[in-house]
Design a protein around this motif. Structure first.
Motif, PDB file in Angstrom:
ATOM      1  N   SER A   1       0.835  -1.203   0.000  1.00  0.00           N
ATOM      2  CA  SER A   1       0.000   0.000   0.000  1.00  0.00           C
ATOM      3  C   SER A   1       0.870   1.254   0.000  1.00  0.00           C
ATOM      4  CB  SER A   1      -0.906   0.006   1.240  1.00  0.00           C
ATOM      5  OG  SER A   1      -0.112  -0.046   2.414  1.00  0.00           O
ATOM      6  N   GLY A   2       2.205   1.070   0.203  1.00  0.00           N
ATOM      7  CA  GLY A   2       3.095   2.202   0.458  1.00  0.00           C
ATOM      8  C   GLY A   2       3.096   3.269  -0.619  1.00  0.00           C
ATOM      9  N   GLY A   3       3.290   2.854  -1.890  1.00  0.00           N
ATOM     10  CA  GLY A   3       3.388   3.832  -2.970  1.00  0.00           C
ATOM     11  C   GLY A   3       2.118   4.648  -3.114  1.00  0.00           C
ATOM     12  N   LEU A   4       0.986   3.970  -3.051  1.00  0.00           N
ATOM     13  CA  LEU A   4      -0.297   4.658  -3.218  1.00  0.00           C
ATOM     14  C   LEU A   4      -0.585   5.575  -2.016  1.00  0.00           C
ATOM     15  CD1 LEU A   4      -2.989   5.192  -4.624  1.00  0.00           C
ATOM     16  CD2 LEU A   4      -3.827   2.996  -3.771  1.00  0.00           C
ATOM     17  N   LEU A   5      -0.284   5.099  -0.810  1.00  0.00           N
ATOM     18  CA  LEU A   5      -0.547   5.938   0.370  1.00  0.00           C
ATOM     19  C   LEU A   5       0.294   7.217   0.336  1.00  0.00           C
ATOM     20  CD1 LEU A   5      -0.736   3.283   3.254  1.00  0.00           C
ATOM     21  CD2 LEU A   5      -2.633   4.531   2.225  1.00  0.00           C
ATOM     22  N   VAL A   6       1.563   7.095  -0.021  1.00  0.00           N
ATOM     23  CA  VAL A   6       2.420   8.288  -0.095  1.00  0.00           C
ATOM     24  C   VAL A   6       1.874   9.229  -1.173  1.00  0.00           C
ATOM     25  CG1 VAL A   6       4.737   9.119  -0.703  1.00  0.00           C
ATOM     26  CG2 VAL A   6       4.487   7.205   0.852  1.00  0.00           C
ATOM     27  N   ASN A   7       1.450   8.659  -2.282  1.00  0.00           N
ATOM     28  CA  ASN A   7       0.838   9.444  -3.361  1.00  0.00           C
ATOM     29  C   ASN A   7      -0.382  10.216  -2.825  1.00  0.00           C
ATOM     30  OD1 ASN A   7      -0.389   8.492  -6.717  1.00  0.00           O
ATOM     31  ND2 ASN A   7      -0.608  10.376  -5.583  1.00  0.00           N
ATOM     32  N   GLN A   8      -1.270   9.517  -2.139  1.00  0.00           N
ATOM     33  CA  GLN A   8      -2.479  10.166  -1.619  1.00  0.00           C
ATOM     34  C   GLN A   8      -2.125  11.288  -0.642  1.00  0.00           C
ATOM     35  OE1 GLN A   8      -4.732   6.626  -0.108  1.00  0.00           O
ATOM     36  NE2 GLN A   8      -6.278   7.347  -1.550  1.00  0.00           N
ATOM     37  N   MET A   9      -1.200  10.987   0.265  1.00  0.00           N
ATOM     38  CA  MET A   9      -0.882  11.977   1.308  1.00  0.00           C
ATOM     39  C   MET A   9      -0.192  13.201   0.712  1.00  0.00           C
ATOM     40  SD  MET A   9       0.060   9.489   4.551  1.00  0.00           S
ATOM     41  CE  MET A   9       1.265   8.454   3.782  1.00  0.00           C
TER      42      MET A   9
ATOM     43  N   ALA B   1      20.012   3.706  -8.638  1.00  0.00           N
ATOM     44  CA  ALA B   1      19.606   3.964  -7.254  1.00  0.00           C
ATOM     45  C   ALA B   1      18.621   2.872  -6.864  1.00  0.00           C
ATOM     46  CB  ALA B   1      18.931   5.327  -7.153  1.00  0.00           C
ATOM     47  N   VAL B   2      18.849   2.277  -5.689  1.00  0.00           N
ATOM     48  CA  VAL B   2      18.042   1.126  -5.293  1.00  0.00           C
ATOM     49  C   VAL B   2      17.507   1.326  -3.874  1.00  0.00           C
ATOM     50  CG1 VAL B   2      18.043  -1.380  -4.960  1.00  0.00           C
ATOM     51  CG2 VAL B   2      19.482  -0.386  -6.729  1.00  0.00           C
ATOM     52  N   ALA B   3      16.203   1.151  -3.724  1.00  0.00           N
ATOM     53  CA  ALA B   3      15.572   1.190  -2.400  1.00  0.00           C
ATOM     54  C   ALA B   3      14.939  -0.174  -2.164  1.00  0.00           C
ATOM     55  CB  ALA B   3      14.505   2.282  -2.363  1.00  0.00           C
ATOM     56  N   VAL B   4      15.328  -0.818  -1.070  1.00  0.00           N
ATOM     57  CA  VAL B   4      14.782  -2.148  -0.753  1.00  0.00           C
ATOM     58  C   VAL B   4      14.263  -2.137   0.674  1.00  0.00           C
ATOM     59  CG1 VAL B   4      15.370  -4.564  -0.299  1.00  0.00           C
ATOM     60  CG2 VAL B   4      16.337  -3.436  -2.296  1.00  0.00           C
ATOM     61  N   THR B   5      13.047  -2.612   0.870  1.00  0.00           N
ATOM     62  CA  THR B   5      12.571  -2.854   2.233  1.00  0.00           C
ATOM     63  C   THR B   5      12.235  -4.338   2.316  1.00  0.00           C
ATOM     64  OG1 THR B   5      11.576  -0.657   2.169  1.00  0.00           O
ATOM     65  CG2 THR B   5      11.069  -2.024   4.080  1.00  0.00           C
ATOM     66  N   THR B   6      12.723  -4.978   3.346  1.00  0.00           N
ATOM     67  CA  THR B   6      12.541  -6.434   3.466  1.00  0.00           C
ATOM     68  C   THR B   6      12.209  -6.790   4.911  1.00  0.00           C
ATOM     69  OG1 THR B   6      13.640  -8.576   3.105  1.00  0.00           O
ATOM     70  CG2 THR B   6      15.071  -6.733   3.674  1.00  0.00           C
TER      71      THR B   6
ATOM     72  N   MET C   1       5.172  -1.552   3.350  1.00  0.00           N
ATOM     73  CA  MET C   1       6.576  -1.227   3.069  1.00  0.00           C
ATOM     74  C   MET C   1       6.666  -0.275   1.873  1.00  0.00           C
ATOM     75  SD  MET C   1       8.656  -4.688   3.980  1.00  0.00           S
ATOM     76  CE  MET C   1       7.759  -5.853   2.980  1.00  0.00           C
ATOM     77  N   THR C   2       7.512   0.726   2.019  1.00  0.00           N
ATOM     78  CA  THR C   2       7.490   1.862   1.096  1.00  0.00           C
ATOM     79  C   THR C   2       8.887   2.259   0.615  1.00  0.00           C
ATOM     80  OG1 THR C   2       5.605   2.604   2.442  1.00  0.00           O
ATOM     81  CG2 THR C   2       6.454   4.180   0.852  1.00  0.00           C
ATOM     82  N   PRO C   3       9.588   1.361  -0.074  1.00  0.00           N
ATOM     83  CA  PRO C   3      10.865   1.793  -0.639  1.00  0.00           C
ATOM     84  C   PRO C   3      10.577   2.857  -1.702  1.00  0.00           C
ATOM     85  CG  PRO C   3      10.251  -0.390  -1.482  1.00  0.00           C
ATOM     86  CD  PRO C   3       9.230  -0.026  -0.447  1.00  0.00           C
ATOM     87  N   THR C   4      11.265   3.991  -1.621  1.00  0.00           N
ATOM     88  CA  THR C   4      10.864   5.140  -2.446  1.00  0.00           C
ATOM     89  C   THR C   4      12.065   5.861  -3.040  1.00  0.00           C
ATOM     90  OG1 THR C   4       8.917   5.438  -1.045  1.00  0.00           O
ATOM     91  CG2 THR C   4       9.566   7.337  -2.360  1.00  0.00           C
ATOM     92  N   LEU C   5      11.899   6.293  -4.278  1.00  0.00           N
ATOM     93  CA  LEU C   5      12.909   7.130  -4.931  1.00  0.00           C
ATOM     94  C   LEU C   5      12.260   8.448  -5.307  1.00  0.00           C
ATOM     95  CD1 LEU C   5      14.295   4.568  -7.567  1.00  0.00           C
ATOM     96  CD2 LEU C   5      15.190   5.027  -5.273  1.00  0.00           C
ATOM     97  N   VAL C   6      13.037   9.521  -5.230  1.00  0.00           N
ATOM     98  CA  VAL C   6      12.594  10.796  -5.795  1.00  0.00           C
ATOM     99  C   VAL C   6      13.563  11.127  -6.918  1.00  0.00           C
ATOM    100  CG1 VAL C   6      12.164  13.246  -5.376  1.00  0.00           C
ATOM    101  CG2 VAL C   6      11.697  11.576  -3.571  1.00  0.00           C
ATOM    102  N   LEU C   7      13.012  11.407  -8.094  1.00  0.00           N
ATOM    103  CA  LEU C   7      13.845  11.774  -9.232  1.00  0.00           C
ATOM    104  C   LEU C   7      13.677  13.257  -9.506  1.00  0.00           C
ATOM    105  CD1 LEU C   7      13.005   8.813 -11.689  1.00  0.00           C
ATOM    106  CD2 LEU C   7      14.691   8.877  -9.838  1.00  0.00           C
ATOM    107  N   LYS C   8      14.797  13.896  -9.832  1.00  0.00           N
ATOM    108  CA  LYS C   8      14.782  15.309 -10.201  1.00  0.00           C
ATOM    109  C   LYS C   8      15.361  15.369 -11.611  1.00  0.00           C
ATOM    110  CE  LYS C   8      16.882  19.298  -7.943  1.00  0.00           C
ATOM    111  NZ  LYS C   8      17.605  19.586  -6.717  1.00  0.00           N
ATOM    112  N   ASP C   9      14.651  15.954 -12.519  1.00  0.00           N
ATOM    113  CA  ASP C   9      15.064  15.939 -13.929  1.00  0.00           C
ATOM    114  C   ASP C   9      15.383  14.518 -14.390  1.00  0.00           C
ATOM    115  OD1 ASP C   9      14.899  18.733 -13.871  1.00  0.00           O
ATOM    116  OD2 ASP C   9      16.943  18.873 -13.078  1.00  0.00           O
ATOM    117  N   GLY C  10      14.607  13.568 -13.893  1.00  0.00           N
ATOM    118  CA  GLY C  10      14.767  12.183 -14.317  1.00  0.00           C
ATOM    119  C   GLY C  10      15.926  11.449 -13.669  1.00  0.00           C
TER     120      GLY C  10
END
Ligand code: DON
Length: 574
Positions: free
Chosen positions: A289-297, A397-402, A458-467
């Motif tokens: 649910s992590g990606g969608l929840l962060v999106n909503q918030m 760039a790699v984000a892993v939650t386990t 679990m919400t492994p997340t990346l932020v991209l700036k100019d891709g």
């Protein structure tokens, strides 16, 4: 390189110096008997932040020997399975979100899966009551592990042979490593459960208490890792290891079968991405649910000029609490494994919908959650998952939650194989409205079904700036994960805070039910009192919410890596 060590480093060196184990020939380029814990550094070539200094070092050693961020993430996860048995794992599952050097973004789902003979009511007793012990502890609480399949699936983006990536973990298991004070405490607190939920006593059981400076050697685990090194994923899902898992299951009325193991697949999914004020935020889709929840918030605060309200102001915290509440209400009703239940992702992330959700938001008072059943947070202090953030100079760039779910998962170690099994089945809604160990409620969307994957936060997340990679972030913490990632992003993107402050400053959490704000030690008392006057209830203060591992790319192109100060977490880089 800016680098400093915290007190534990000195203490570890001192303790281990008292009785250093004999060091035999090793391919490790770090010393598992004497090591420091770096909380923050800047690096030019690559960086790894994880829950354990030795795992971060294993990752950076792979970067130095020519691996990329994916190689390092694999080596770090395998090392965590040895040095951080509370959450690092072979018997659990996880998610990876990555931005590759070719600009592609990918997300990999290696979440555990309900065994073939699992069914909706498997945790209900004869009277129809939920039996939480069965869903949270011991053999029946385990889903089919996904981690090893995930590591091999991610290896297609790596550069070095898998046999090399697993070598540090093998040596750490075989020759042992020095444990810290908090690891000793954690193992000591586990002894009764270990005796209760194991038929063969694992190496973690000890007659005299563990103490800082002791060496933990795990021979059975080393043998399992060697089988994986030799035979690939089949070294886990088939042959000797699979046989040991199934035999263990049979000894404790678990239901994972040889077929369940053989059929497990990690799945590449389209990442859940959205734009926020010029940044692209890339997260995990269902079954997290992590990606969608962060999106909503994020979208519910986007038009509110939160930056002007100020960090930890009553207005900002009240606003964030209200958006957290609304997102989690949707989680309980609509979210689950989208391969089994139609999750209305588009509708839930639609901006008009989200604005409508905020129509009844009142900046002067609390909007009460409608009560289904108050969620009791069980064993909150022993929960554990783990996140790692990795970056390299090639643009990966790699984000892993386990996770094993809570600390040491089901508490059952596979006899002869040396690793803990997860208790992830509790992340399903075992009965509509009955809170799981994180107080989360759910219904049909997240009901148990054979082959289905349980909803995750679990919400492994990346932020991209100019891709290009800008932020790599994530944390453990059960249902508090998406709200912490949300708060770290708001701290960085809206309040312009330093990475350290964004990670270290006290956090808070609201998850719709129970209708209360959970706060961390150090949360401003004046804000709490002002919000109580507005109608908010607060739960007791928590010692620490999560352990956020964050890497940010600085304007000069260097990587700023910050490990959370809430544990032994460590940043490494070069
Ligand atoms: O997948 C989930 O949402 C949970 N099993 C995560 C558990 C967790 O973060 C525990 N750690 N702190």
């Amino acid at each position: 390189m800016v680098k400093y060590s915290i007190a534990i480093a000195g203490m570890l060196s001192l303790l281990s110096a008292c009785k250093p184990p004999q060091k035999s020939a090793s391919s490790l380029d770090f010393d598992p008997y004497h090591y420091t814990v770096n909380k923050k550094l800047e690096a030019e070539n690559g960086a790894v932040v994880s829950a354990h200094p030795l795992a971060s070092k294993a990752g950076v050693s792979i970067l130095k020997s020519g691996g990329n961020a994916v190689d390092a993430a694999i080596a770090t996860q395998l090392a965590l399975a040895v040095v951080y048995p509370n959450a690092g794992n072979l018997g659990g599952g996880g998610f990876m979100v990555a931005r590759l050097s070719n600009g592609e973004t990918v997300s990999l789902d290696y979440r555990e899966m309900a065994p073939g003979s699992a069914h909706r009511d498997m945790y209900l007793d004869a009277a129809g009551n939920a039996d939480l012990e069965k869903s949270q502890l011991g053999h029946l609480s385990s889903g089919v592990p996904g981690t090893v399949a995930g590591l091999f699936a991610s290896h297609q983006y790596a550069k070095l042979p898998f046999e090399k990536l697993i070598q540090p973990a093998i040596e750490l298991a075989e020759k042992g490593f020095i444990i810290s004070a908090s690891e000793a405490r954690s193992l000591n607190s586990l002894q009764a459960d270990l005796k209760k939920y194991n038929s063969e006593m694992p190496v973690f059981v000890k007659t005299i208490p563990w103490k800082a400076g002791d060496t933990l050697v795990q021979k059975d685990l080393a043998s399992t890792l060697r089988r994986i090194q030799k035979k690939g994923a089949a070294g886990f899902y088939e042959g000797e290891t699979a046989k040991l898992i199934v035999e263990e299951m049979k000894r404790g009325k678990g239901i994972i079968s040889l077929d369940d193991l053989k059929n497990y697949k990690a799945i590449y999914r389209t990442p859940h991405s959205f734009d926020y004020k010029g940044y692209k935020i890339v997260g995990m889709p269902m079954p997290s649910s992590g990606g969608l929840l962060v999106n909503q918030m994020m979208k519910m605060i986007e038009d509110k000029n939160i930056a002007a309200m100020g960090f930890h102001s009553v207005q900002a915290i009240q606003l964030m609490t209200e958006v957290e509440r609304r997102a989690f209400a949707d989680r309980a009703e609509y979210m689950g494994d989208a391969d089994y239940y139609k999750v209305p992702v588009k509708m839930l992330s639609n901006e008009v919908y989200l604005q409508t959700r905020m129509k009844n938001y009142d900046p002067a008072k609390a909007t009460p959650s409608s009560i289904i059943k108050p969620g009791e947070l069980l064993r909150a202090e022993s929960e554990e998952t783990t996140h790692l953030s990795v970056i390299d100079k090639e643009g990966n760039a790699v984000a892993v939650t386990t996770t094993l779910n809570n600390s040491y998962g089901s508490r059952t170690v596979v006899g002869g194989a040396g690793f803990f099994m997860n208790d992830e089945m509790d992340d399903f809604s075992i009965k509509p409205g009955v809170p799981n160990m994180y107080g989360a409620v759910g219904g049909e969307a997240n009901a148990i079904k054979a082959g289905k994957r349980m909803l995750s936060s679990m919400t492994p997340t990346l932020v991209l700036k100019d891709g290009k990679p800008y932020i790599v972030v994530g944390t453990p913490g059960g249902t508090t994960i998406p709200t912490q990632v949300f708060q770290t992003l708001v701290n960085l993107l809206e309040f312009n805070m330093s990475t350290e402050d964004a990670v270290y400053k006290p956090k808070f959490h609201h998850q719709w039910l129970p209708d209360e704000v959970m706060i961390e030690k150090g949360f401003p008392v004046a804000v709490k009192e002002a919000m109580q006057k507005m109608g908010y209830s607060f739960s007791r203060e928590r010692g620490g919410i999560g352990r956020t591992e964050c890497i940010r790319v600085l304007p000069n192109g260097k990587f700023e890596a910050v490990a959370d100060n809430r544990g032994d977490d460590a940043a490494e880089g070069y």
